[in-house]
Every structure is written in C-alpha cells, then in structure tokens.
Design an enzyme around this catalytic site. Structure first.
Site, PDB file in Angstrom:
ATOM      1  N   LEU A   1       0.845  -1.198   0.000  1.00  0.00           N
ATOM      2  CA  LEU A   1       0.000   0.000   0.000  1.00  0.00           C
ATOM      3  C   LEU A   1       0.879   1.246   0.000  1.00  0.00           C
ATOM      4  O   LEU A   1       1.724   1.423   0.886  1.00  0.00           O
ATOM      5  CB  LEU A   1      -0.912   0.003   1.236  1.00  0.00           C
ATOM      6  CG  LEU A   1      -1.810  -1.237   1.383  1.00  0.00           C
ATOM      7  CD1 LEU A   1      -2.397  -1.309   2.784  1.00  0.00           C
ATOM      8  CD2 LEU A   1      -2.914  -1.195   0.346  1.00  0.00           C
TER       9      LEU A   1
ATOM     10  N   CYS B   1      -0.730  -0.857 -11.500  1.00  0.00           N
ATOM     11  CA  CYS B   1      -0.913   0.488 -10.945  1.00  0.00           C
ATOM     12  C   CYS B   1      -1.679   1.358 -11.941  1.00  0.00           C
ATOM     13  O   CYS B   1      -1.274   1.478 -13.114  1.00  0.00           O
ATOM     14  CB  CYS B   1       0.431   1.124 -10.621  1.00  0.00           C
ATOM     15  SG  CYS B   1       0.311   2.789  -9.926  1.00  0.00           S
TER      16      CYS B   1
END
Length: 799
Positions: free
Chosen positions: A442, A526
């Site tokens: 994260l 991503c």
C-alpha cells in the site's frame, strides 16, 4: 442522492435496513443515526449529481487533475508549516567538534537558542532508554529530560524551562501535569468548540528494539551515483535474450575517469543529464536512445524512460522459447552491506549525510530503457558450455605447436569462467501462499510501522511499498527506504515498478545482492497516470509480450529469489486480457500472480469481478501456478466465500483497503468471527502505531511530526469503519458508505468523524500539539464508491 450521506432529518421517517442497503448505505441501527444536523466533510470532496451522471469530459478531467494538484499542494503546505514552526535542528557534528560546514551548515549551531525553542517533552519515557540503550537523538529527543544522563548537555537542558505545548493539558486549558484521565471515558474536544483536547496517556514502551534491515550502504550508494555498479550478470542475461540495454556510461567498480553517460565531473555526481540523445548501434542496426530526463530531485516521479525508445522497439512482437529464461549469463562481484551502516542510528545518519539523506540529491544515473524489435534464436546452456570447452581444447592443442597459443587458451578459460548456469525452477526458493493472509503493498499508508501493527494482528505475508525501478538504480535514499524490513516480518517481499526489461533486470540483480527478501513483486496493475504514461503499471496490459520479456529477464537476474507480479483484468473496460497470458506466467519465471478484479479504467468505481478471477484461477491451477485474488475483501465471510467458490483454485487473497479501514480483519479471518472492537481497543492500536513510528522515524521533533503525518493518512481511512455493535445487518460491505451516526461513547464518535480537524485532534491526544497549526489533506481518498451514477462513484473512478 447527495454524494455525502447527510444526517437523517427529524421530520422524515427513518429508513429501513433494506432501504439503506439499496442505496449502498451501511445499515446502522436507528438509535445511533443522527436525526438533526449534517455530518461535516472536507470541502471539495463531492460533486453534483448532474455532473456525476455525465461522462467525464476533457474539461472535467483537467479540473480533476487540478484538484489533485491542489490536494498535493495542500499536503506540501502542511509539511512546510510544520517545518516552519519547528525549531532548527541542532547540528550534532558541531557538538562533537567536527562540523566542516561552518556558517553554511543547514543545522543550528546555537545550542542556547535551540534549547529555548525546543518543544516540551512528551509524557512518558524515551523508548531507547526503556531498553537500556543510549538514545541516538540526545537532547533533541522529545523525551530528553527522562534520559537520566549526567553529561554537560543534559545538565544544561535541565536549567532551561520547557516550552509549553507538549505535555498533557486539561479540557479547560490548565496544566494537568500529574493528572490521570481514564482511558475508557476520556474528555475530548467538541467539534464545534476550540477546547484543547486531553493527552490521554503515555505511549507504550517497547520491551526490545530490533534493528531493521535492508539499509543501503554508503559504499553501494556511491557506486550507484557514479554509475560504477557491476551489472555484468543482468547485462549478460539481456544480451543473451537480445534485449537492448539503454543505460549509458556504466562502469566497473574498479574503473575510473569520466563517465560517458554524462552527469559526472571530477569523480562526483552532478545529478544532471546529458541533455542530448546519443545513439548506440545494436546488432540489429538500430539506435538505442539515451534519455535526457535525468536530474536531481525527481523523487518518485523520476521514471527516466524515453517514449521514443519505446516506440522504436514495440512494433515487432518478441518470440522467445522456453530456453530463453535459462540463457547463459555472466557472473558479477557482489559488494555486501557493512554491518556498521546497517545498524547506524537514524539521527546520526541524518546529520552525517545532510542533504543526501533527504532523497533528492542523487539522480546521477541517466537511464532510458527500450525494448528489442527482433529476437535471434538463443543458444542452450549445454550447447554454450560445449562450445567453450571445444574452444579450450583447440587452444590447448594449438599451444603445444605454437607458443602464442597460450594466450588464446587463457582467454578461453577466462571466458568459460564467466558462464553461469541459470537456476532451474526446482532450484529456486519455494513460495507457498496457500491459506496465508496477505497484506497488499500500500502506497504511503503501508509503511513499516503500519505493517508491524498488522503483524501483531495476525497477517502472514507483508510487502513493502511500491518503489520505482529507475529511482532505485539512481540510489535515491527516499526510494530505498521503502525496502526496509523489520525482523518481525518473517514472510516479506518488496514491490518494484517499471516498464522495461533492462531496468527491471538490473534492479533484480541489485536487490538480489543487497537486501534480504523472500520474494520480489512487480507492479503491473498500478492505475496512476504518472506510472501508466511511462509504459509501466497497468500500461503493460496493452502489450503482454513485454510482460513476458520482463518476467524472463528479471527472474533470471534475481537468482534463487522468487518473482511474483500483480496485475488487473485489462486496461479498458471490455478489454479483459489477463486470462490470455496468466497461465503462461509460470513458464516465464513467475512463482505466483496476484489478480485484481478490475480494469485500469474502473479504478475502484465498481465491484471487483470475482467470476473473472475464478476463471483465471482454474487455468492457473491447471498450469501449476499460484493465483492470489484481490478486491473488496472486508470480512472473514468475504474471505470464506471467495476461497470456497473457486474450489481451491486460489492460493490466497490479498487485502488492501480492507486492512486500511480495519487492520484487525486478519484477526477476524484467523478466529472466524466479527470482532466488535471497542473504541479503547482501537485507541491502543493508534498508540502502538505512534510508539513504533517514533522507533522507526525517530523520537526527535522531525520524527514526531513524520509519525503524525502518517497517522493522519491512516485515520483518513479508519473513519469509514462502522462498529459491529451498531450494524443492523452483518457484515459491512466495502461499497457501502457510512451514514452520519453517533458511537456508543464520545471516543467512538470522534473516530467516525470525516473531518480532518478531528483527525488532527486525535493526533494531538497521542503526540501532543504540532509546532504550528496545520490543515491536513489526505493523500488518498478514503471514500468508497456508492450507487451507480452517483458523484462518489465518479470521484473514485477519477482516483
């Protein structure tokens, strides 16, 4: 329906649980709903329903980017305000009589002035002295008066009255030194008043302080800055696969002189690029472009790849047989990290390295990656070794007839010594994710202290924050800090991001030689524009052939360290492509794959497609590859459902936002129960986070404010949690938004606030007031998506 769920009006009947579920609202019991007033929310976090119902136009996209830049500027402004209110840090080298900067030193040399402006100590004891160790921060520590050291500096500190603002204060603003406030029923500040909150209690003290690992040694950093690190192993792999190497001016560790790649002068890195594009003739006769985007201070945005080189090499697909991943490579000399550097105290290193430790001064490597256009047939390992042995035999025969043959024999033997037989799949380390809980890597909130909190709550696998490959190759300390590992993380990996085989292969060799990890993960999912614009992250889903090249090259460069990667279904909606190549990833060198059940275009605006994940799980299981599912896991019932629905095809599930909102989800999975965690238990988790944060970032003023900033980022997620005891229907779903509600006590109500001013007040209860008034803006949006077509859905789709 408004994007922010307003409080229930007193003149209207309360909605039923089913009505709330239909509107994607968490079904809170009627007695806890707030009937009057509205729930305060940060300005600028919602949009009108009319705008949300329409597709995002170019103007709206531009406006969204400007809003994101505004949030970024707000965060920068907050850090600037904190730095402005904090006294200048004391130069420890000056105290030791060895500061060579003199008046140019960025740290304070005025000890008396520093002591006058030093904030009051925090209540409690220094974590270092609690374990009978010398505090590395000395009198700069926010617990310096409790050190008990009898040296001249501490005696001088005792004569200076403390500056007010750091100790516990009563609700009426008076001094509360020595007073105790019950943790179960604290006195907290009202949101409508400016009453100073009470510092509840002292932070817990550690029983031991274990040294973190995966530090970048100064010697290796200098080699990276000067582009003298030996990448023979990675470059040999790339050449054997006929992949272009676009790194200019790379040197051997023992070489000297000027670097052909530019950016170096007199043996010192200047951090500037060449400013031009230089060509290198390849066997195929095509030029390799050297990027001109190098330079200092690019931070996480310094992905130094040139789009022109990508366009030159992406048209022709590459076809590599199974032997390509086992192509002969060259050996390299490994430089290990010194023990002294690994255990150096953070404050000592900070003062010693000065500007370098801030992560913005390196930037000496100008790198531009490019892909190949064609692939020549690769030679097998056995054939290569047989050829070398034949050359040796012929050379030795020639030596008996011709004295000059000795030279040829020596050259042939040296060539053979550099042939490294690649590891077979059976010789690599075994990874077993089956049945293990996995904390997702994260960004920002998934820092080392947060991972330690999750470890204490039962998580099995942890992974560091995403690091950019090119920044690691430049030796940027801010990027290498993301790879640090605590000894409690017994199953730990690091995640890197890049879009080109040459950069990732070199990073693979570098990480395999310099850090201790159980696996390396490549982020191929991503959705951030900055990453995708550089042909990395989700952009790789547009060219699966490049995924194959990256996996083959990086897995070979890593040696025996397993390689995994994380990806999404596809780039755009309706263009799902993951099922076409995931089952082949094992042949390309991947030990496991994580699949997020959304496309890049969706971001988080729709529910994860678990049917698609199950479909890919079947094909991966048939190929013997472990597949890990990811998306919307928010309770142990979600875990059980997704594991059982696949019939055992999924090895595990990765949990991301669910762990941010309630990290005790790992305890719930292990114990198979819904944990009705109390407000005081949640407060203890925040205290523990602050305690390990001071241990990690430092117990001086800078470390305290860094801990505060990451605590505020975490609180921007945890405010979405609705306690189990308040729910009408269990469990809470990820796509449901909490209504305005009151908790079972004042502390629980405070934790549910979406107002960033209340988050700052919570931080003051644990770390004291900040040195200057701050206005916090969360880096990530903690709001979930809501019903289709609403403003919150559009907000989440935009990031």
């Amino acid at each position: 329906m408004e994007s922010k769920i307003e409080a229930v009006n007193g003149d209207l009947p309360l909605p039923t649980a089913q009505q709330m579920l239909d509107r994607c609202i968490v079904p809170v019991k009627a007695e806890f709903l707030i009937r009057k007033g509205t729930r305060r929310a940060d300005a600028g976090s919602s949009a009108s329903d009319a705008a949300a119902a329409q597709p995002a136009s170019a103007a709206e996209k531009k406006q969204n980017r400007e809003q994101e830049q505004s949030r970024s500027e707000s965060r920068k402004q907050m850090r600037k305000e904190v730095r402005a209110g904090r006294p200048a840090e004391l130069c420890t080298n000056h105290l030791l009589g060895r500061c060579t900067w003199g008046e140019r030193c960025k740290y304070s040399h005025d000890l008396a002035e520093y002591l006058k402006t030093k904030p009051a100590d925090l209540p409690g004891s220094c974590p270092w002295t609690a374990v009978q160790a010398k505090c590395p921060y000395g009198i700069m520590c926010r617990y310096a008066r409790t050190h008990g050291e009898d040296d001249e500096l501490h005696r001088l500190l005792a004569t200076v009255p403390p500056v007010s603002g750091g100790g516990p204060v009563a609700a009426d603003g008076g001094d509360a030194a020595g007073a105790t406030v019950p943790t179960a029923a604290p006195v907290v500040a009202s949101a409508e008043t400016e009453t100073v909150p009470v510092l509840l209690s002292e932070l817990p003290l550690p029983t031991s302080i274990e040294k973190e690992i995966n530090y970048l040694s100064k010697d290796i950093q200098n080699l990276l800055w000067k582009k003298r690190y030996d990448y023979n192993k990675a470059d040999g792999i790339l050449k054997s696969m006929d992949l272009r190497i676009s790194f200019k001016g790379a040197k051997k560790p023992d070489s000297g002189g000027s670097d052909g790649g530019g950016g170096e002068k007199g043996g010192q890195p200047t951090g500037t690029g060449t400013g031009t594009q230089k060509a290198e003739v390849l066997p195929q006769g095509l030029p390799a472009l050297a990027g001109d985007e190098g330079g200092p201070g690019r931070g996480r945005e310094g992905m130094l790849h040139n789009a022109a080189s990508d366009a030159a090499g992406e048209e022709a697909p590459m076809q590599v047989d199974a032997a390509a991943s086992s192509a002969p490579t060259t050996t390299t000399t490994t430089t290990t990290m010194g023990d002294a550097e690994a255990v150096e105290a953070p404050a000592t290193k900070r003062q010693r390295t000065g500007d370098i430790s801030s992560g913005g001064g390196g930037g000496g490597a100008d790198v531009t990656a490019a892909d190949p256009v064609t692939v020549a047939p690769s030679i097998s390992d056995a054939a290569a070794i047989a050829t070398l042995r034949s050359e040796q035999h012929l050379a030795k025969e020639a030596e008996t007839d011709n004295p000059t043959g000795r030279t040829a024999a020596l050259v042939s033997e040296a060539h053979a010594a550099h042939v490294e037989v690649p590891l077979r799949p059976s010789e690599r380390r075994r990874l077993d994710f089956r049945g293990k809980t996995y904390l997702a890597p994260l960004t920002t909130v998934g820092n080392l202290p947060f991972r330690r909190i999750c470890k204490s709550l039962g998580v099995d696998v942890t992974c560091g924050e995403m690091a950019l490959a090119t920044n690691l190759l430049q030796g940027q300390m801010s990027e290498w800090a993301l790879l640090k590992r605590h000894p409690s993380e017994d199953f730990f990996g690091v995640q890197v991001c890049g879009g080109y085989p040459d950069a990732l292969a070199r990073v693979g060799q570098l990480l395999g030689e310099q850090i201790q990890v159980d696996f390396v993960d490549i982020n191929m999912g991503c959705p951030i524009d900055l990453v995708c614009d550089k042909k990395a992250g989700s952009a790789l889903l547009r060219q699966p052939s490049r995924i194959e090249r990256i996996l083959r090259a990086t897995s070979a460069a890593l040696g025996d360290i397993p390689l995994t990667f994380k990806t999404r279904k596809g780039y755009n909606d309706g263009e799902d492509v993951a099922h076409t190549f995931l089952h082949k990833a094992g042949e390309w060198g991947a030990a496991a794959v994580t699949l997020h059940g959304r496309t890049r275009q969706q971001r988080y605006s729709k529910l994860a497609d678990w049917e698609y994940i199950h479909r890919c799980g079947e094909s991966c299981a048939a190929a013997g590859l472990q597949l890990i599912g990811n998306g919307d896991v928010f309770s142990y019932s979600d875990w059980n459902q997704h594991i059982s629905d696949t019939g055992g095809h999924l090895a595990s599930l990765m949990i991301g936002r669910g762990a941010l909102i309630k990290p005790w989800i790992f305890t719930e999975i292990k114990e198979q129960r819904h944990w009705d965690i109390s407000a005081s238990e949640r407060l203890e988790l925040y205290k523990q986070f602050c305690a390990v944060g001071l241990e990690h970032w430092g117990s001086d003023s800078r470390g305290v404010e860094t801990t505060r900033r990451f605590l505020l980022e975490w609180l921007s997620f945890t405010c979405r949690y609705v306690p189990v005891g308040l729910l009408e229907v269990l469990p809470q779903q990820m796509n449901h938004r909490p209504p305005a509600f009151r908790g079972r006590n004042e502390l629980e109500t405070l934790f549910a606030s979406e107002d960033s001013r209340d988050w700052v007040r919570i931080s003051e209860m644990l770390l004291g007031p900040p040195p200057a008034p701050i206005s916090f803006a969360a880096k990530h949006k903690g709001n979930s998506y809501s019903a289709p077509g609403t403003a919150s859905e559009l907000d989440m789709a935009r990031g």
